[in-house]
Design a protein around this motif. Structure first.
Motif, PDB file in Angstrom:
ATOM      1  N   ASP A  41      -0.501  10.706  -5.610  1.00 38.45           N
ATOM      2  CA  ASP A  41      -0.611  11.518  -6.815  1.00 38.45           C
ATOM      3  C   ASP A  41       0.192  10.986  -7.991  1.00 38.45           C
ATOM      4  O   ASP A  41       0.037  11.457  -9.102  1.00 38.45           O
ATOM      5  CB  ASP A  41      -0.147  12.946  -6.512  1.00 38.45           C
ATOM      6  CG  ASP A  41      -1.064  13.610  -5.490  1.00 38.45           C
ATOM      7  OD1 ASP A  41      -2.243  13.239  -5.413  1.00 38.45           O
ATOM      8  OD2 ASP A  41      -0.581  14.497  -4.770  1.00 38.45           O
ATOM      9  N   ALA A  42       1.058  10.022  -7.766  1.00 40.26           N
ATOM     10  CA  ALA A  42       1.905   9.506  -8.833  1.00 40.26           C
ATOM     11  C   ALA A  42       1.077   8.716  -9.842  1.00 40.26           C
ATOM     12  O   ALA A  42       0.087   8.069  -9.496  1.00 40.26           O
ATOM     13  CB  ALA A  42       2.997   8.630  -8.258  1.00 40.26           C
ATOM     14  N   ASP A  43       1.507   8.761 -11.092  1.00 37.16           N
ATOM     15  CA  ASP A  43       0.847   8.022 -12.167  1.00 37.16           C
ATOM     16  C   ASP A  43       1.193   6.543 -12.029  1.00 37.16           C
ATOM     17  O   ASP A  43       2.366   6.169 -12.100  1.00 37.16           O
ATOM     18  CB  ASP A  43       1.324   8.565 -13.510  1.00 37.16           C
ATOM     19  CG  ASP A  43       0.685   7.867 -14.691  1.00 37.16           C
ATOM     20  OD1 ASP A  43      -0.277   7.094 -14.501  1.00 37.16           O
ATOM     21  OD2 ASP A  43       1.151   8.097 -15.826  1.00 37.16           O
ATOM     22  N   PRO A  44       0.189   5.676 -11.849  1.00 36.91           N
ATOM     23  CA  PRO A  44       0.465   4.247 -11.694  1.00 36.91           C
ATOM     24  C   PRO A  44       1.205   3.644 -12.886  1.00 36.91           C
ATOM     25  O   PRO A  44       1.986   2.715 -12.719  1.00 36.91           O
ATOM     26  CB  PRO A  44      -0.925   3.619 -11.553  1.00 36.91           C
ATOM     27  CG  PRO A  44      -1.793   4.711 -11.067  1.00 36.91           C
ATOM     28  CD  PRO A  44      -1.231   5.968 -11.661  1.00 36.91           C
ATOM     29  N   ALA A  76       8.375   1.273 -12.244  1.00 36.90           N
ATOM     30  CA  ALA A  76       9.562   1.709 -11.510  1.00 36.90           C
ATOM     31  C   ALA A  76       9.755   0.883 -10.240  1.00 36.90           C
ATOM     32  O   ALA A  76      10.885   0.483  -9.919  1.00 36.90           O
ATOM     33  CB  ALA A  76       9.450   3.195 -11.169  1.00 36.90           C
ATOM     34  N   LEU A  77       8.676   0.604  -9.524  1.00 38.31           N
ATOM     35  CA  LEU A  77       8.768  -0.218  -8.319  1.00 38.31           C
ATOM     36  C   LEU A  77       9.184  -1.648  -8.653  1.00 38.31           C
ATOM     37  O   LEU A  77       9.992  -2.257  -7.948  1.00 38.31           O
ATOM     38  CB  LEU A  77       7.434  -0.214  -7.573  1.00 38.31           C
ATOM     39  CG  LEU A  77       7.033   1.104  -6.926  1.00 38.31           C
ATOM     40  CD1 LEU A  77       5.597   1.034  -6.413  1.00 38.31           C
ATOM     41  CD2 LEU A  77       7.987   1.463  -5.811  1.00 38.31           C
ATOM     42  N   MET A  93      -1.569  -4.923 -12.538  1.00 41.98           N
ATOM     43  CA  MET A  93      -1.041  -4.197 -11.376  1.00 41.98           C
ATOM     44  C   MET A  93      -1.285  -2.699 -11.511  1.00 41.98           C
ATOM     45  O   MET A  93      -1.641  -2.037 -10.542  1.00 41.98           O
ATOM     46  CB  MET A  93       0.450  -4.464 -11.223  1.00 41.98           C
ATOM     47  CG  MET A  93       0.784  -5.848 -10.770  1.00 41.98           C
ATOM     48  SD  MET A  93       2.564  -6.022 -10.645  1.00 41.98           S
ATOM     49  CE  MET A  93       2.756  -7.756 -10.957  1.00 41.98           C
ATOM     50  N   ILE A  94      -1.101  -2.174 -12.708  1.00 47.18           N
ATOM     51  CA  ILE A  94      -1.334  -0.749 -12.950  1.00 47.18           C
ATOM     52  C   ILE A  94      -2.808  -0.416 -12.747  1.00 47.18           C
ATOM     53  O   ILE A  94      -3.148   0.582 -12.109  1.00 47.18           O
ATOM     54  CB  ILE A  94      -0.848  -0.340 -14.352  1.00 47.18           C
ATOM     55  CG1 ILE A  94       0.684  -0.406 -14.402  1.00 47.18           C
ATOM     56  CG2 ILE A  94      -1.367   1.038 -14.745  1.00 47.18           C
ATOM     57  CD1 ILE A  94       1.275  -0.260 -15.794  1.00 47.18           C
ATOM     58  N   ALA A  95      -3.682  -1.268 -13.276  1.00 47.68           N
ATOM     59  CA  ALA A  95      -5.122  -1.020 -13.158  1.00 47.68           C
ATOM     60  C   ALA A  95      -5.593  -1.093 -11.705  1.00 47.68           C
ATOM     61  O   ALA A  95      -6.470  -0.330 -11.287  1.00 47.68           O
ATOM     62  CB  ALA A  95      -5.894  -2.025 -14.005  1.00 47.68           C
ATOM     63  N   GLU A  96      -5.009  -1.994 -10.915  1.00 50.27           N
ATOM     64  CA  GLU A  96      -5.444  -2.184  -9.543  1.00 50.27           C
ATOM     65  C   GLU A  96      -4.709  -1.302  -8.534  1.00 50.27           C
ATOM     66  O   GLU A  96      -5.090  -1.238  -7.365  1.00 50.27           O
ATOM     67  CB  GLU A  96      -5.262  -3.646  -9.144  1.00 50.27           C
ATOM     68  CG  GLU A  96      -6.195  -4.582  -9.877  1.00 50.27           C
ATOM     69  CD  GLU A  96      -6.001  -6.028  -9.468  1.00 50.27           C
ATOM     70  OE1 GLU A  96      -5.049  -6.337  -8.726  1.00 50.27           O
ATOM     71  OE2 GLU A  96      -6.828  -6.854  -9.901  1.00 50.27           O
ATOM     72  N   PHE A  97      -3.665  -0.625  -8.972  1.00 52.34           N
ATOM     73  CA  PHE A  97      -2.841   0.141  -8.045  1.00 52.34           C
ATOM     74  C   PHE A  97      -3.617   1.189  -7.245  1.00 52.34           C
ATOM     75  O   PHE A  97      -3.439   1.268  -6.025  1.00 52.34           O
ATOM     76  CB  PHE A  97      -1.674   0.806  -8.779  1.00 52.34           C
ATOM     77  CG  PHE A  97      -0.740   1.531  -7.852  1.00 52.34           C
ATOM     78  CD1 PHE A  97       0.240   0.841  -7.167  1.00 52.34           C
ATOM     79  CD2 PHE A  97      -0.855   2.899  -7.643  1.00 52.34           C
ATOM     80  CE1 PHE A  97       1.097   1.489  -6.294  1.00 52.34           C
ATOM     81  CE2 PHE A  97      -0.013   3.561  -6.782  1.00 52.34           C
ATOM     82  CZ  PHE A  97       0.971   2.852  -6.104  1.00 52.34           C
ATOM     83  N   PRO A  98      -4.476   2.001  -7.867  1.00 51.63           N
ATOM     84  CA  PRO A  98      -5.184   3.027  -7.069  1.00 51.63           C
ATOM     85  C   PRO A  98      -6.022   2.431  -5.939  1.00 51.63           C
ATOM     86  O   PRO A  98      -5.995   2.937  -4.810  1.00 51.63           O
ATOM     87  CB  PRO A  98      -6.056   3.743  -8.100  1.00 51.63           C
ATOM     88  CG  PRO A  98      -5.336   3.541  -9.393  1.00 51.63           C
ATOM     89  CD  PRO A  98      -4.758   2.153  -9.301  1.00 51.63           C
TER      90      PRO A  98
END
Length: 61
Positions: A2-5, A11-12, A28-33
């Motif tokens: 549920d966390a916002d990528p 943060a990671l 990375m943000i786009a591919e995270f889900p």
């Protein structure tokens, strides 16, 4: 997850001490889900949860 990528990924990376370029972070943000879903699918087979993979090397002397 549920966390916002857009919040979680930076943060990671910061916690790991990694400083990629802005373009790399955007990817990375786009591919995270999809990556998070793929990782979760590894645990989807209940029967295999506590099994070891076949490629475990045990050196015995």
């Amino acid at each position: 997850m549920d966390a916002d990528p857009a919040v979680l990924v930076p943060a990671l990376l910061q916690a790991a001490g990694i400083s990629p370029s802005e373009e790399e972070v955007a990817v990375m943000i786009a591919e995270f889900p999809s990556r998070a879903a793929a990782i979760e699918s590894l645990y989807a087979v209940a029967e295999a949860r506590y099994e070891e993979p076949d490629l475990v090397f045990r050196a015995t002397l």
